[in-house]
Design an enzyme around this catalytic site. Structure first.
Site, short mmCIF file in Angstrom:
data_model
loop_
_atom_site.label_atom_id
_atom_site.label_comp_id
_atom_site.label_asym_id
_atom_site.label_seq_id
_atom_site.Cartn_x
_atom_site.Cartn_y
_atom_site.Cartn_z
CG LEU A 181 -6.69 -6.38 -1.10
CD1 LEU A 181 -6.80 -7.80 -0.54
CD2 LEU A 181 -8.06 -5.84 -1.44
CG ASP A 182 -6.98 -0.39 2.98
OD1 ASP A 182 -6.43 0.25 2.08
OD2 ASP A 182 -8.15 -0.18 3.37
NE ARG A 183 -0.24 -2.03 8.54
CZ ARG A 183 -0.51 -2.48 9.76
NH1 ARG A 183 -0.23 -3.73 10.09
NH2 ARG A 183 -1.08 -1.69 10.66
#
Length: 474
Positions: A187-189
């Site tokens: 997942l993106d930050r």
């Protein structure tokens, strides 16, 4: 070591000047030593909470890499000034003179020429950005070695850039005692939600195979700008990466990869400013949900990248419309290109100071300055995107420079670190810790796992059963 050494050409068979096999083996041994050193640090040595954020005690970090082919024949000073432009030339001159930057574990002069296979080291006093104090929740651990976690927004999965201990992998290692970890979905930050992590390589390979074969269904919840249309909305616009270093992805009908996402409205806010939307990506392109929602004209409402009028113009990227080309005065100049200017050199150490230890040594061999500068895409096929990339680079530079100015004016609060003279950055606001995109549920052959909905999606709870994926009716 003298300031000038014989210029060595890259060795035959290695045109890029990469390290020879025996050097790589030695670096591998060195990295194992670095891992052991990190493992010896306790949770209290690393983490603390203050001001509603999880913080990391500043520490010295050692970046090490062998000279790349394009570095050979340049002075060490010129190399750092041009390749790692998040710090000023004054900093690099002082760092080299003090021995904070070394070649082959030896102190050198700024005029020293970099030769093929030189080992270059940079000792950095690291200040990791703070993240949310929301705990990383363990949803379940299966007998065969699959770990399911609920990832908070603001925390990257892997150590990257300025983040090391404030990453999902390091938190699982240091706070939960896990060792061998194999992230399966990334997942993106800024994205929160369900993550699958293998505790052994066999489980990770099996799950990754199921993902590639589309045997795993992914379901997300988001909060978008505007009133989303009713009914099942499908976006099948192809997506391509426009600028890797900027993490910029866009719809491109000619060169994009096939992408498909299904959307369905769940609820609309009372003020009709935002909608809660159910998302089901059928493919796995980077930023796919965010890019498709932007294309449809309903970007995630607090997305700093794809809901940014300053970068995208009045169209906000709807229907794939790019912003107009900037005027000459709007084009980024060489001064705009660095990620951030740090107008200071390190404070000269006193006789009692330790410049290098205590030390936590690093693994990111290509991140010699902590972060690397961004640049325009070199691929000629990206020429049409250059104005957009220029706008994004200029906006990011402005934001980072503004952060350096917007520090507390309290006379008792130091504006710069007393060890490295780096300016203290302001804390992120709650809205900057996450975007309104949550990985809610993953389902595969014989299994299904889900998380609690985040607070911003509470209005959608009563609609979950209506929209969620059901294998027998899909």
């Amino acid at each position: 070591m003298t300031g000038r050494r014989k210029h060595q050409r890259p060795e035959s068979g290695r045109p890029n000047g990469d390290a020879p096999p025996q050097k790589i083996a030695k670096l591998s041994d060195h990295r194992q030593e670095q891992k052991d050193e990190e493992a010896s640090m306790t949770v209290d040595d690393i983490y603390f909470e203050e001001g509603g954020l999880q913080r990391i005690h500043p520490y010295f970090f050692k970046f090490t890499t062998y000279a790349k082919g394009r570095w050979v024949g340049r002075t060490i000073y010129e190399l750092f000034c041009s390749e790692f432009r998040d710090r000023t030339p004054a900093y690099y001159e002082s760092a080299i003179t003090q021995g904070i930057i070394e070649i082959n574990n030896k102190k050198v002069e700024p005029s020293t020429i970099v030769c093929n296979s030189d080992l270059i080291t940079h000792y950095i006093h690291r200040h990791e950005p703070p993240v949310t104090t929301q705990p990383l929740a363990i949803v379940r651990e299966t007998e065969d070695g699959l770990l399911i976690v609920d990832k908070p927004g603001s925390i990257p999965v892997h150590p990257t850039g300025r983040y090391n201990f404030n990453s999902i992998i390091r938190i699982l290692e240091k706070k939960h005692g896990y060792r061998a970890l194999f992230p399966i979905n990334r997942l993106d930050r800024l994205t929160s939600g369900l993550m699958l992590v293998g505790l052994n390589s066999e489980v990770a390979r099996r799950m990754e195979s199921d993902l590639s074969a589309h045997r795993i269904q992914k379901e997300y919840i988001c909060r978008v700008k505007g009133v989303f249309p009713t009914g099942r909305i499908v976006c099948d616009q192809p997506i391509r990466v426009v600028a890797h270093k900027l993490s910029l992805n866009c719809v491109d009908r000619e060169e994009g990869k096939p992408s498909l996402t299904e959307f369905e409205l769940m609820a609309v806010d009372d003020d009709e400013m935002h909608s809660i939307v159910y998302c089901r990506p059928k493919t796995g392109r980077t930023h796919q949900i965010r890019v498709h929602l932007q294309f449809l004209g309903y970007p995630i409402a607090n997305d700093p990248l794809y809901c940014n009028r300053e970068v995208w113009g009045d169209s906000m990227g709807k229907d794939g419309v790019l912003p107009p080309a900037p005027t000459l005065s709007e084009l980024p100049t060489p001064a705009d290109t660095p990620a951030v200017e740090t107008p200071s050199a390190p404070t000269p150490p006193s006789s009692t100071d330790q410049v290098k230890p205590p030390l936590v040594k690093g693994k990111k061999a290509n991140k010699m300055a902590g972060t690397t500068s961004t640049s325009f895409p070199s691929d000629q096929s990206n020429v049409a995107w250059a104005p957009l990339v220029g706008r994004l680079e200029k906006w990011r530079t402005k934001q980072e420079l503004a952060e350096m100015v917007d520090v507390p004016a309290d006379a008792d609060a130091p504006r710069k670190c007393d060890k490295c003279s780096d300016p203290f950055m302001p804390d992120p606001t709650p809205d900057e810790l996450c975007i309104w995109l949550h990985a809610w549920r993953y389902s595969g052959p014989g299994w299904s796992y889900e998380t609690e909905l985040p607070e911003w999606a509470n209005r959608a709870v009563e609609h979950i059963d209506r929209v969620k994926y059901k294998k027998e009716t899909a």
